[in-house]
Design a protein around this motif. Structure first.
Motif, PDB file in Angstrom:
ATOM      1  N   LYS A 160       0.851  -1.190   0.000  1.00  0.00           N
ATOM      2  CA  LYS A 160       0.000   0.000   0.000  1.00  0.00           C
ATOM      3  C   LYS A 160       0.882   1.234   0.000  1.00  0.00           C
ATOM      4  O   LYS A 160       1.646   1.473   0.937  1.00  0.00           O
ATOM      5  CB  LYS A 160      -0.924   0.022   1.230  1.00  0.00           C
ATOM      6  CG  LYS A 160      -1.847   1.249   1.253  1.00  0.00           C
ATOM      7  CD  LYS A 160      -2.784   1.275   0.062  1.00  0.00           C
ATOM      8  CE  LYS A 160      -3.695   2.491   0.084  1.00  0.00           C
ATOM      9  NZ  LYS A 160      -4.607   2.520  -1.098  1.00  0.00           N
ATOM     10  N   THR A 188      -1.978   0.208   8.865  1.00  0.00           N
ATOM     11  CA  THR A 188      -2.333   0.150   7.452  1.00  0.00           C
ATOM     12  C   THR A 188      -2.601  -1.288   7.024  1.00  0.00           C
ATOM     13  O   THR A 188      -3.532  -1.562   6.251  1.00  0.00           O
ATOM     14  CB  THR A 188      -1.215   0.754   6.583  1.00  0.00           C
ATOM     15  OG1 THR A 188      -0.991   2.110   6.979  1.00  0.00           O
ATOM     16  CG2 THR A 188      -1.593   0.728   5.115  1.00  0.00           C
ATOM     17  N   GLU A 229      -8.974   0.041   3.169  1.00  0.00           N
ATOM     18  CA  GLU A 229      -8.061   0.544   2.154  1.00  0.00           C
ATOM     19  C   GLU A 229      -7.915  -0.525   1.083  1.00  0.00           C
ATOM     20  O   GLU A 229      -7.954  -1.725   1.365  1.00  0.00           O
ATOM     21  CB  GLU A 229      -6.676   0.863   2.745  1.00  0.00           C
ATOM     22  CG  GLU A 229      -6.656   1.971   3.773  1.00  0.00           C
ATOM     23  CD  GLU A 229      -6.724   3.360   3.149  1.00  0.00           C
ATOM     24  OE1 GLU A 229      -6.746   3.444   1.895  1.00  0.00           O
ATOM     25  OE2 GLU A 229      -6.771   4.334   3.904  1.00  0.00           O
TER      26      GLU A 229
END
Length: 338
Positions: A11, A55, A64
């Motif tokens: 990411k 994350t 995400e």
């Protein structure tokens, strides 16, 4: 059985380097991470702030979208799921967040908070929803009359129990625990951790456990993955990794943790400098500017995660003893079964 498996998960975020006029850059928050979580097991992720732990959790939760790489749930790639499959996945993967004071709506009664995911995703009557709320409150150790109260009438530990009950409303298979005890008093943390372990044994839950507290991670996890600047540098069976870390960064982390016994003596490892910017990570091994054992090769060549005595380690120190690179998700699953 593997519940969730990530392969080459990456990411990157676009960012500006300056406050006023900056050149565009790329924040490499997660950079090629692979892991697997077996049924009824816990994968703990540790590392300094900014290493990519949260994350990674957001990618697993679907909050995400990955830049590259894949996530498979029970053998099915999330990218290939249709709308109905996505809904099933969201029901099967729930989360408990760090701050129980912020994660509960202060205007809603506890019964409405716990029942909300059930009412949103299932066709249930009011009586069925209330019965399920009563079951969940008993499961997390709260009295039935708590359902009629508001969040401000509970302590921090009780609020986190309510958050756990809400996460269990849809009978998930995987629960992402993002710093679930860091906002609680020390005297309450052990109670919540023991509750989570009891629920795992009773319900067969799998956990992705993220925390700064190394003792909590070692206590809760079957497997520990150590992250540094977006990459996994070491992964292995929890007790073995905590007692005898192999990567220099893992050694430094656990040398700073509180010992499990007052008479235990540890060699303190002090790391110079700060964590480098994820916009401009160092070449070669990302840890080499701070590593007390770095040598010339570390600055120019990225170390691969390799199988070393049943553990995955990314460090050139062990190249002489290395074997061929292991398939990472499979390797993690093997560790968890042993």
């Amino acid at each position: 059985m593997t519940v969730i498996e990530a392969a080459g998960l990456t990411k990157h975020f676009s960012a500006r380097r300056g406050v006023f006029v900056g050149k565009p850059g790329t924040v490499r928050a997660v950079d090629g991470v692979s892991f697997a979580i077996g049924n009824g097991t816990t994968l703990g992720i540790v590392g300094e702030s900014g290493c990519g732990k949260t994350t990674t959790a957001k990618l697993v939760l679907g909050l995400e979208e990955p830049t590259s790489g894949s996530i498979c749930f029970e053998g099915r790639d999330l990218r290939q799921l249709d709308a109905a499959g996505r809904r099933r996945y969201r029901k099967s993967v729930q989360a408990v967040f760090q701050d129980p004071y912020a994660s509960l709506n202060p205007r809603m009664r506890i019964s409405a908070i716990i029942a909300e995911p059930l009412i949103t995703n299932e066709k249930v009557t009011a009586g069925q929803a209330r019965h399920r709320v009563d079951e969940l409150l008993e499961l997390v150790g709260l009295p039935a009359h708590a359902a009629d109260l508001f969040p401000h009438e509970f302590s921090g530990g009780q609020r986190q129990r309510i958050a756990i009950a809400r996460a269990l409303a849809l009978s998930p298979k995987l629960v992402v625990l993002d710093e679930p005890v860091s906002a609680l008093d020390v005297s309450i943390r052990a109670q919540i951790l023991n509750l989570l372990r009891d629920l795992q044994a009773q319900l067969g839950l799998s956990y992705l456990f993220i925390a700064h507290d190394l003792a909590a991670v070692a206590h809760m996890s079957h497997t520990i993955a150590v992250m540094y600047l977006g990459k996994i540098v070491e992964m292995g069976e929890a007790r073995a990794l905590a007692r005898a870390p192999k990567h220099p960064y893992t050694e430094a982390l656990f040398s700073a943790a509180l010992p499990s016994h007052p008479d235990e003596r540890r060699e303190e490892v002090l790391l110079p400098g700060e964590v480098p910017s994820p916009i401009e990570p160092p070449s070669g091994c990302r840890f080499h500017p701070r590593c007390p054992r770095a040598f010339t090769r570390c600055a120019g060549e990225v170390p691969a995660l390799r199988n070393l005595e049943g553990r995955l380690v990314a460090c050139h120190l062990y190249d002489a003893a290395e074997t061929d690179p292991a398939p990472l998700p499979l390797m993690a699953a093997q560790i968890m079964r042993t």
